[in-house]
Design an enzyme around this catalytic site. Structure first.
Site, PDB file in Angstrom:
ATOM      1  N   GLU A 133       4.124  88.290 -41.848  1.00 19.02           N
ATOM      2  CA  GLU A 133       2.723  88.075 -42.247  1.00 19.02           C
ATOM      3  C   GLU A 133       1.994  86.976 -41.466  1.00 19.02           C
ATOM      4  O   GLU A 133       1.379  86.084 -42.018  1.00 19.02           O
ATOM      5  CB  GLU A 133       2.671  87.772 -43.753  1.00 19.02           C
ATOM      6  CG  GLU A 133       3.391  88.812 -44.576  1.00 19.02           C
ATOM      7  CD  GLU A 133       3.458  88.493 -46.057  1.00 19.02           C
ATOM      8  OE1 GLU A 133       2.985  87.429 -46.478  1.00 19.02           O
ATOM      9  OE2 GLU A 133       3.997  89.329 -46.811  1.00 19.02           O
ATOM     10  N   GLU A 240       9.139  97.526 -47.383  1.00 15.14           N
ATOM     11  CA  GLU A 240       8.946  97.071 -48.769  1.00 15.14           C
ATOM     12  C   GLU A 240       8.187  98.118 -49.599  1.00 15.14           C
ATOM     13  O   GLU A 240       7.361  97.797 -50.422  1.00 15.14           O
ATOM     14  CB  GLU A 240       8.206  95.727 -48.785  1.00 15.14           C
ATOM     15  CG  GLU A 240       8.845  94.673 -47.898  1.00 15.14           C
ATOM     16  CD  GLU A 240       8.177  93.328 -47.976  1.00 15.14           C
ATOM     17  OE1 GLU A 240       7.370  93.117 -48.884  1.00 15.14           O
ATOM     18  OE2 GLU A 240       8.462  92.465 -47.121  1.00 15.14           O
TER      19      GLU A 240
HETATM   20  O1  LIG Z   1       1.498  92.597 -50.842  1.00 13.10           O
HETATM   21  C1  LIG Z   1       1.204  91.311 -50.615  1.00 13.10           C
HETATM   22  C2  LIG Z   1      -0.055  90.783 -50.947  1.00 13.10           C
HETATM   23  C3  LIG Z   1      -0.318  89.467 -50.720  1.00 13.10           C
HETATM   24  C4  LIG Z   1       0.647  88.651 -50.183  1.00 13.10           C
HETATM   25  C5  LIG Z   1       1.891  89.198 -49.855  1.00 13.10           C
HETATM   26  C6  LIG Z   1       2.150  90.518 -50.049  1.00 13.10           C
HETATM   27  C7  LIG Z   1       3.467  91.131 -49.737  1.00 13.10           C
HETATM   28  N1  LIG Z   1       4.486  90.166 -49.386  1.00 13.10           N
HETATM   29  C8  LIG Z   1       5.825  90.636 -49.691  1.00 13.10           C
HETATM   30  C9  LIG Z   1       5.926  90.773 -51.156  1.00 13.10           C
HETATM   31  C10 LIG Z   1       6.926  90.303 -51.873  1.00 13.10           C
HETATM   32  C11 LIG Z   1       7.892  89.354 -51.271  1.00 13.10           C
HETATM   33  O2  LIG Z   1       9.119  89.371 -51.992  1.00 13.10           O
HETATM   34  C12 LIG Z   1       8.144  89.723 -49.814  1.00 13.10           C
HETATM   35  O3  LIG Z   1       9.050  88.806 -49.232  1.00 13.10           O
HETATM   36  C13 LIG Z   1       6.854  89.687 -49.049  1.00 13.10           C
HETATM   37  O4  LIG Z   1       7.097  90.111 -47.711  1.00 13.10           O
END
Ligand SMILES: Oc1ccccc1CN[C@@H]1C=C[C@@H](O)[C@H](O)[C@H]1O
Length: 330
Positions: A133, A240
């Site tokens: 990210e 994910e």
């Molecule tokens: O969908 C999002 C919206 C805003 C910020 C981050 C995300 C996704 N970010 C993910 C989500 C859960 C965590 O456990 C993961 O490590 C991360 O990569």
């Protein structure tokens, strides 16, 4: 009784099928994981703050148990994640006086962390989400404003990939991000990853987090994103995947179970998505869900706290939903 096919076996000619796990779910979901999945990712236990909460003090016990579960069950394991702005301890960016450290110090700490975790799991973890990210969601800026960027500069990303490649030259190295199918963010991710490829930085893949819902992103946007990233000649992983039954702006909290209409829309959505993913089997080598069954999902706390969600192919009792049957019958 109807024979339930193994999801990962049905997809063995297409791509690996993975699930994010934690110490509770490798017990509570063990049978489901062993039958249907051939790859796992630590949901939280391999993040910076979980591995090195205090400088020089490594806490590998939980991660070791997840790695052992993968080894015992002949599963692949994805490493998540080395450099990220979330779930990273404050000490990383501070000196003994609590002042901000300089570029060289932070690069050294990044290198030490990457070396410690990658060398420990070399041979068990075949690929890593090296940077998670790093680009903005909105606005003209390419790079998300993080302490990594602020202290090191824009080359923190390529440095992370260089350090990772030195730590384990056999590991496949991924850039991972969410909202990856949004056209504006897609072009930012593409620009970043293309710059790394053009510089000869050791990067092997793009991770599409694929936190989707019943309507967004469109199949056209998903297809365009897959095509764009694949044009770089890199492997693609969905890292994910979940299909929330609530659209992003829907903050309702009245449901104690999904409505029949939600389950019908979700089944159709999963059918369309996996039909598309199979079409790109030459680029997509892994599809990991951010969980395994509806008894546990991070979405039951995000974006609305304590609001239950039902995003997966298996229900709260680990039984196949219509979504499962739509994904395995093609
Ligand atoms: O969908 C999002 C919206 C805003 C910020 C981050 C995300 C996704 N970010 C993910 C989500 C859960 C965590 O456990 C993961 O490590 C991360 O990569």
């Amino acid at each position: 009784a109807v024979e339930i096919p193994s999801l990962s076996r049905v997809y063995q000619e297409f791509f690996n099928i993975g699930a994010a796990v934690n110490l509770r779910t490798i017990e509570s979901q063990q049978n489901l994981l062993v039958k249907h999945f051939n790859s796992i990712t630590a949901e939280n236990d391999m993040k910076f703050i979980e591995i090195q909460p205090v400088q020089g003090q490594f806490t590998f016990e939980k991660a070791d148990q997840l790695a052992a579960f993968a080894q015992k069950n002949g599963m692949k394991m994805r490493g998540h994640t080395l450099v990220w702005h979330n779930q990273t301890p404050d000490w990383v960016f501070q000196d003994v006086n609590g002042e901000q450290v300089d570029r060289e110090t932070l690069l050294q700490r990044m290198k030490e962390h990457i070396n410690a975790i990658m060398k420990r799991y070399k041979g068990t973890i075949f690929c890593w989400d090296v940077v998670n990210e790093a680009v903005t969601d909105e606005g003209p800026e390419l790079y998300r404003a993080t302490k990594w960027l602020d202290i090191i500069g824009e080359d923190y990303i390529e440095k992370a990939f260089e350090f990772a490649h030195q730590a384990d030259p056999d590991a496949l190295l991924f850039y991972n991000d969410y909202n990856e199918s949004n056209p504006q963010k897609r072009e930012k991710i593409y620009k970043l990853v293309k710059s790394l490829v053009d510089k000869g930085v050791p990067i092997h893949g793009v991770g599409l987090q694929a936190h989707w819902n019943l309507v967004n992103p469109s199949l056209e946007d998903i297809r365009a994103a897959i095509e764009r990233y694949a044009s770089l000649g890199l492997k693609l992983h969905l890292t994910e995947l979940d299909v929330s039954v609530f659209n992003h702006e829907d903050k309702r909290t009245d449901l104690t179970e999904p409505t029949p209409e939600m389950l019908e829309l979700q089944a159709e959505r999963y059918y369309q998505v996996f039909h598309l993913l199979r079409e790109y089997r030459d680029s997509i080598t892994s599809v990991t869900f951010w969980g395994a069954a509806d008894d546990y999902s991070w979405l039951s706390d995000f974006p609305v706290k304590a609001r239950k969600n039902w995003p997966f192919l298996f229900d709260e009792n680990h039984q196949p939903k219509d979504s499962f049957w739509k994904v395995v019958q093609f």
